[in-house]
Motif scaffolding. Structure first.
Motif, short mmCIF file in Angstrom:
data_model
loop_
_atom_site.label_atom_id
_atom_site.label_comp_id
_atom_site.label_asym_id
_atom_site.label_seq_id
_atom_site.Cartn_x
_atom_site.Cartn_y
_atom_site.Cartn_z
N GLU A 13 0.83 -1.21 0.00
CA GLU A 13 0.00 0.00 0.00
C GLU A 13 0.87 1.26 0.00
OE1 GLU A 13 -3.31 2.35 2.71
OE2 GLU A 13 -2.44 0.47 3.45
N LEU B 63 -8.08 2.91 -1.97
CA LEU B 63 -7.35 3.03 -0.71
C LEU B 63 -8.25 2.74 0.49
CD1 LEU B 63 -5.24 6.21 -1.58
CD2 LEU B 63 -4.50 3.83 -1.64
N LEU C 224 -8.51 -1.02 0.73
CA LEU C 224 -7.29 -1.62 1.30
C LEU C 224 -7.27 -1.45 2.81
CD1 LEU C 224 -4.57 -0.58 -1.31
CD2 LEU C 224 -5.54 -2.85 -0.93
#
Length: 307
Positions: A218, A237, A240
């Motif tokens: 990430e 994002l 994640l």
């Protein structure tokens, strides 16, 4: 179904026709809490109220409490010509545009997707075979770029896995739900198919998925997209972060790998330029030539079996 959608569309886009696609429109998938509502809205150039929408580029993100709505506003022509918009299932929110038309463009698009589904599967499989054959030729050379070929092998393995999902489920793959779709195929198919899936997952590296690899990936991904409009990547994002909090590391690895696969890293020089960074993002293992040859041959076999 989220009751806020009808209110949202009625208040922000009155008079426009819309559909919901993605996992929220698919009865075979249970959406994650982080999953967005994918909405496509068609504007009419003859409606003065919506002239400002014609020039908007990219989807609009609307947040309401814990829900995220990604709304793409397109003209009818843009919608028809956009080859990236494909769906097997959808939910329609009719307003007034389609009521005056003989053709329902949403239904027409869906029907065309179903009709071309098998042809596109075979086309993508043949492309895979060509790429794999090219990698085999590269591995036959005296000088081998192990990093480059390792990256390509991982991406082709993911492409093959997605084709297997589409082939057996007769529907599009869903990046945020790949693990669920994989398990669904494995539950209903024969031993050989299950073995092939396990091999592909090994090549992709899901067996090494943990909080450390996902966090590192990430961070590297954020660095790679640092110059982009972060709002366009906020959904990725957020997902994640959701996967990390739920210890869903395999889901996170598959999501990142799919994101990289969809990027324009098809130029050899570009891939080599970002080799180190891509290695961190996708956790690529650099393997010996003999191991890569074995993987190439197995990938070739798997893809040929799908034709």
């Amino acid at each position: 179904m989220d009751k806020h959608i009808s209110y949202l569309l009625g208040s922000k886009f009155p008079g426009l026709d819309s559909i919901l696609i993605g996992c929220h429109a698919d009865n075979g998938i249970v959406p994650h809490e982080c999953c967005e509502y994918d909405i496509i809205t068609l504007h009419d150039k003859n409606m003065p109220l919506h002239q400002d929408l014609i020039h908007k580029k990219g989807p609009i993100l609307v947040r309401n409490n814990e829900s995220i709505y990604e709304i793409s506003i397109l003209s009818v022509q843009e919608f028809i010509e956009n080859s990236n918009i494909n769906y097997a299932k959808f939910v329609q929110f009719p307003s007034q545009i389609l009521r005056s038309n003989i053709v329902n463009h949403f239904v027409d698009k869906c029907n065309k997707y179903h009709k071309s589904f098998n042809f596109n599967l075979k086309t993508n499989t043949i492309r895979n075979i060509c790429e794999i054959t090219n990698l085999h030729n590269l591995l036959s050379s005296e000088i081998v770029d192990e990093k480059f070929i390792s990256f390509q092998l991982k991406m082709i393995s993911l492409k093959t896995l997605k084709i297997i999902i589409q082939y057996h489920l007769n529907s599009e793959d869903r990046p945020s739900h790949l693990k669920y779709q994989i398990n669904l195929v494995k539950q209903n198919e024969n031993l050989k198919t299950r073995e092939h899936i396990d091999l592909l997952l090994e090549y992709i590296g899901t067996d090494r998925a943990n909080i450390s690899t996902l966090t590192r990936s990430e961070k590297s991904l954020r660095f790679l997209i640092r110059g982009e409009d972060m709002s366009s990547n906020s959904i990725l994002l957020d997902k994640l972060d959701f996967f990390k909090k739920r210890s869903m590391y395999v889901d996170g690895v598959l999501l990142i790998s799919n994101f990289i696969l969809d990027r324009t890293f098809d130029n050899d020089q570009l891939i080599k330029k970002y080799n180190k960074l891509l290695n961190l993002i996708t956790d690529i293992q650099i393997k010996e030539k003999i191991t890569m040859l074995k993987e190439v041959n197995l990938l070739l076999e798997i893809n040929k079996n799908l034709i």
